[in-house]
Design a protein around this motif. Sequence first.
Motif, PDB file in Angstrom:
ATOM      1  N   MET A 155       5.611 -42.058  19.594  1.00 33.04           N
ATOM      2  CA  MET A 155       5.036 -43.321  20.075  1.00 33.04           C
ATOM      3  C   MET A 155       6.104 -44.189  20.712  1.00 33.04           C
ATOM      4  SD  MET A 155       2.296 -44.246  17.060  1.00 33.04           S
ATOM      5  CE  MET A 155       2.494 -45.969  17.368  1.00 33.04           C
ATOM      6  N   THR A 156       7.266 -44.292  20.095  1.00 37.20           N
ATOM      7  CA  THR A 156       8.313 -45.162  20.634  1.00 37.20           C
ATOM      8  C   THR A 156       8.904 -44.593  21.901  1.00 37.20           C
ATOM      9  OG1 THR A 156       9.966 -44.162  19.184  1.00 37.20           O
ATOM     10  CG2 THR A 156       8.890 -46.171  18.401  1.00 37.20           C
ATOM     11  N   HIS A 157       9.082 -43.271  21.970  1.00 36.89           N
ATOM     12  CA  HIS A 157       9.630 -42.676  23.191  1.00 36.89           C
ATOM     13  C   HIS A 157       8.636 -42.751  24.339  1.00 36.89           C
ATOM     14  CE1 HIS A 157      13.330 -41.313  21.502  1.00 36.89           C
ATOM     15  NE2 HIS A 157      12.712 -40.684  20.517  1.00 36.89           N
ATOM     16  N   GLY A 158       7.374 -42.566  24.055  1.00 35.43           N
ATOM     17  CA  GLY A 158       6.354 -42.642  25.098  1.00 35.43           C
ATOM     18  C   GLY A 158       6.235 -44.032  25.687  1.00 35.43           C
ATOM     19  N   GLN A 159       6.383 -45.045  24.879  1.00 34.62           N
ATOM     20  CA  GLN A 159       6.265 -46.417  25.365  1.00 34.62           C
ATOM     21  C   GLN A 159       7.400 -46.753  26.315  1.00 34.62           C
ATOM     22  OE1 GLN A 159       6.079 -48.773  21.835  1.00 34.62           O
ATOM     23  NE2 GLN A 159       3.905 -48.417  21.539  1.00 34.62           N
ATOM     24  N   ARG A 160       8.592 -46.273  26.036  1.00 30.54           N
ATOM     25  CA  ARG A 160       9.726 -46.566  26.922  1.00 30.54           C
ATOM     26  C   ARG A 160       9.492 -45.963  28.308  1.00 30.54           C
ATOM     27  NH1 ARG A 160      14.303 -44.609  23.078  1.00 30.54           N
ATOM     28  NH2 ARG A 160      13.766 -45.883  21.310  1.00 30.54           N
ATOM     29  N   LEU A 214       4.497 -38.398   9.780  1.00 32.25           N
ATOM     30  CA  LEU A 214       4.584 -39.811  10.142  1.00 32.25           C
ATOM     31  C   LEU A 214       5.837 -40.090  10.980  1.00 32.25           C
ATOM     32  CD1 LEU A 214       3.361 -42.642   9.794  1.00 32.25           C
ATOM     33  CD2 LEU A 214       4.743 -42.876   7.731  1.00 32.25           C
ATOM     34  N   MET A 215       6.967 -39.504  10.616  1.00 31.16           N
ATOM     35  CA  MET A 215       8.196 -39.712  11.389  1.00 31.16           C
ATOM     36  C   MET A 215       8.065 -39.143  12.801  1.00 31.16           C
ATOM     37  SD  MET A 215      11.333 -39.256   8.676  1.00 31.16           S
ATOM     38  CE  MET A 215      10.944 -37.567   8.278  1.00 31.16           C
ATOM     39  N   ILE A 216       7.469 -37.966  12.924  1.00 29.88           N
ATOM     40  CA  ILE A 216       7.275 -37.365  14.250  1.00 29.88           C
ATOM     41  C   ILE A 216       6.343 -38.229  15.080  1.00 29.88           C
ATOM     42  CG2 ILE A 216       6.249 -35.396  15.454  1.00 29.88           C
ATOM     43  CD1 ILE A 216       7.320 -33.642  13.152  1.00 29.88           C
ATOM     44  N   ARG A 217       5.273 -38.685  14.473  1.00 29.54           N
ATOM     45  CA  ARG A 217       4.284 -39.523  15.182  1.00 29.54           C
ATOM     46  C   ARG A 217       4.911 -40.823  15.676  1.00 29.54           C
ATOM     47  NH1 ARG A 217      -0.651 -39.429  17.626  1.00 29.54           N
ATOM     48  NH2 ARG A 217      -1.796 -41.289  17.143  1.00 29.54           N
ATOM     49  N   LEU A 218       5.670 -41.499  14.819  1.00 31.98           N
ATOM     50  CA  LEU A 218       6.328 -42.740  15.210  1.00 31.98           C
ATOM     51  C   LEU A 218       7.370 -42.499  16.291  1.00 31.98           C
ATOM     52  CD1 LEU A 218       6.737 -44.490  11.743  1.00 31.98           C
ATOM     53  CD2 LEU A 218       5.173 -45.114  13.580  1.00 31.98           C
ATOM     54  N   VAL A 247       5.701 -34.809   1.232  1.00 33.34           N
ATOM     55  CA  VAL A 247       6.781 -34.482   2.178  1.00 33.34           C
ATOM     56  C   VAL A 247       6.206 -34.174   3.554  1.00 33.34           C
ATOM     57  CG1 VAL A 247       8.573 -32.784   2.715  1.00 33.34           C
ATOM     58  CG2 VAL A 247       8.407 -33.739   0.411  1.00 33.34           C
ATOM     59  N   VAL A 248       5.151 -33.379   3.613  1.00 35.47           N
ATOM     60  CA  VAL A 248       4.524 -33.051   4.899  1.00 35.47           C
ATOM     61  C   VAL A 248       4.005 -34.316   5.567  1.00 35.47           C
ATOM     62  CG1 VAL A 248       2.558 -31.859   5.968  1.00 35.47           C
ATOM     63  CG2 VAL A 248       3.987 -30.669   4.311  1.00 35.47           C
ATOM     64  N   GLY A 249       3.403 -35.208   4.794  1.00 40.89           N
ATOM     65  CA  GLY A 249       2.899 -36.466   5.343  1.00 40.89           C
ATOM     66  C   GLY A 249       4.009 -37.337   5.905  1.00 40.89           C
ATOM     67  N   LEU A 250       5.138 -37.409   5.196  1.00 45.19           N
ATOM     68  CA  LEU A 250       6.268 -38.210   5.691  1.00 45.19           C
ATOM     69  C   LEU A 250       6.856 -37.622   6.969  1.00 45.19           C
ATOM     70  CD1 LEU A 250       8.063 -39.105   2.343  1.00 45.19           C
ATOM     71  CD2 LEU A 250       6.815 -40.649   3.862  1.00 45.19           C
TER      72      LEU A 250
END
Length: 75
Positions: free
Chosen positions: A39-44, A32-36, A26-29
């Motif tokens: 990443m997507t918000h930073g790219q925009r 992973l969701m926070i990391r993704l 659960v902690v890993g998931l």
Amino acid sequence: MMWGWQGGYGWGPMWGFGWIIPVVIVVGLVWLMIRLSRMTHGQRGDRALHILRERYAKGELSKEEFDRMRQELGA
């Protein structure tokens, strides 16, 4: 004597550490969701700022327009 899953001492499977694996998953998931998400918000934001700088370099924007738009982007 009962030596099944209890092991005779009442500890259960893996001597009471059976809860660790689901917690790690659960902690890993969540990580992973926070990391993704980051990443997507930073790219925009980076792409928008890149386009804004290109337009300023081409002379399409004045200094005041560039500064106002850059502040709106939060950069």
